[in-house]
Design an enzyme around this catalytic site. Sequence first.
Site, PDB file in Angstrom:
ATOM      1  N   ASP A 136       0.699  -1.027   0.000  1.00 24.98           N
ATOM      2  CA  ASP A 136       0.025   0.022   0.071  1.00 24.98           C
ATOM      3  C   ASP A 136       0.926   1.259  -0.160  1.00 24.98           C
ATOM      4  O   ASP A 136       1.693   1.309   0.904  1.00 24.98           O
ATOM      5  CB  ASP A 136      -0.855  -0.085   1.377  1.00 24.98           C
ATOM      6  CG  ASP A 136      -1.784  -1.052   1.262  1.00 24.98           C
ATOM      7  OD1 ASP A 136      -2.262  -1.703   0.135  1.00 24.98           O
ATOM      8  OD2 ASP A 136      -2.632  -1.477   2.218  1.00 24.98           O
ATOM      9  N   GLU A 196     -13.547  -4.612  -1.849  1.00 33.70           N
ATOM     10  CA  GLU A 196     -13.339  -4.397  -0.471  1.00 33.70           C
ATOM     11  C   GLU A 196     -14.664  -4.733   0.077  1.00 33.70           C
ATOM     12  O   GLU A 196     -15.891  -4.108  -0.008  1.00 33.70           O
ATOM     13  CB  GLU A 196     -13.106  -2.877  -0.171  1.00 33.70           C
ATOM     14  CG  GLU A 196     -11.715  -2.693  -0.847  1.00 33.70           C
ATOM     15  CD  GLU A 196     -11.422  -0.948  -1.047  1.00 33.70           C
ATOM     16  OE1 GLU A 196     -12.323  -0.350  -0.484  1.00 33.70           O
ATOM     17  OE2 GLU A 196     -10.451  -0.679  -1.127  1.00 33.70           O
TER      18      GLU A 196
END
Length: 296
Positions: free
Chosen positions: A12, A131
């Site tokens: 990330d 997600e």
Amino acid sequence: MPKHIRVIARMDIKGPNLVKGIHLEGLRVLGKPEQFARHYYETGADELIYVDVVASLYNRNSLADIIIRTAKDIFIPLTVGGGIRTLKDIRDVLRAGADKVALNTAAVKNPDIIKEAAVKFGSSTIVISIEAIKHPDGGYFVYTDNGREYTGKPVMDWAKTVCALGAGEILLVSVDREGTGLGYDIELTRQVSEAVSIPVIACGGAGNPAHVAQVITQGQADAVSLASVLHYDYLKQRPAQDLNPEHFSAEGNIEYLQSGRSNSRIQGAGVGRVKEYLLSRGIACRYYNKPEVVNA
């Protein structure tokens, strides 16, 4: 079960830095993504995933420079996500050196982009990131913007839709488990894997190699995405000079990096150790026997 399970390192990115949080929040700077990427490549990772975790929030994708630097000397597939909104964005990321793109927010807002991108660039290039958050009634629903925005879409329905539109893979992120070290959401992964005909990459929750084996054998995942398990292992091996705060942008919290702490639920393990564990459990994966520092 697929012939070979892929072990994928997820990174990330916020600004120029590799970051990590819990439930996709509370991001802490861990270092420079290129250094981690090189290490994971050299120790046998099958693929890499870069995600600009604030791209949708700031309406940007700023990974081009990092992609170019990474692609110069790392020769495994690289998937890039975050802030990719148009076919032009996809083309630009691929030209910078990525092999695949991961779409989430843009695909939810305009599902046709999945079909258009699959036709133009090939299904194998298009990964849909889902997600997922589990609601109190037991249902799983799709979120966007790094787990912040509720869409109202049931995960199973959306997974079937993206498959029908031509997506090549699903990156299935359990927001509830992400960064916790409590293990993958087996139920979520199994439901999606059984519902679609394309590969499902399990993401979120691994705290040790046993969790990885569990999501493959019980969750029927085709590939696994690892972050904290790999990152914390690598941090133990890095030379002290790499932790100089002058090496990092002000964009991010570096106190955690300097403290030397780690999540007690996460047993750091390198790619090689994870693959050795999988092989010991009869799970096929590509093992290159590359040298790796093994911590006590």
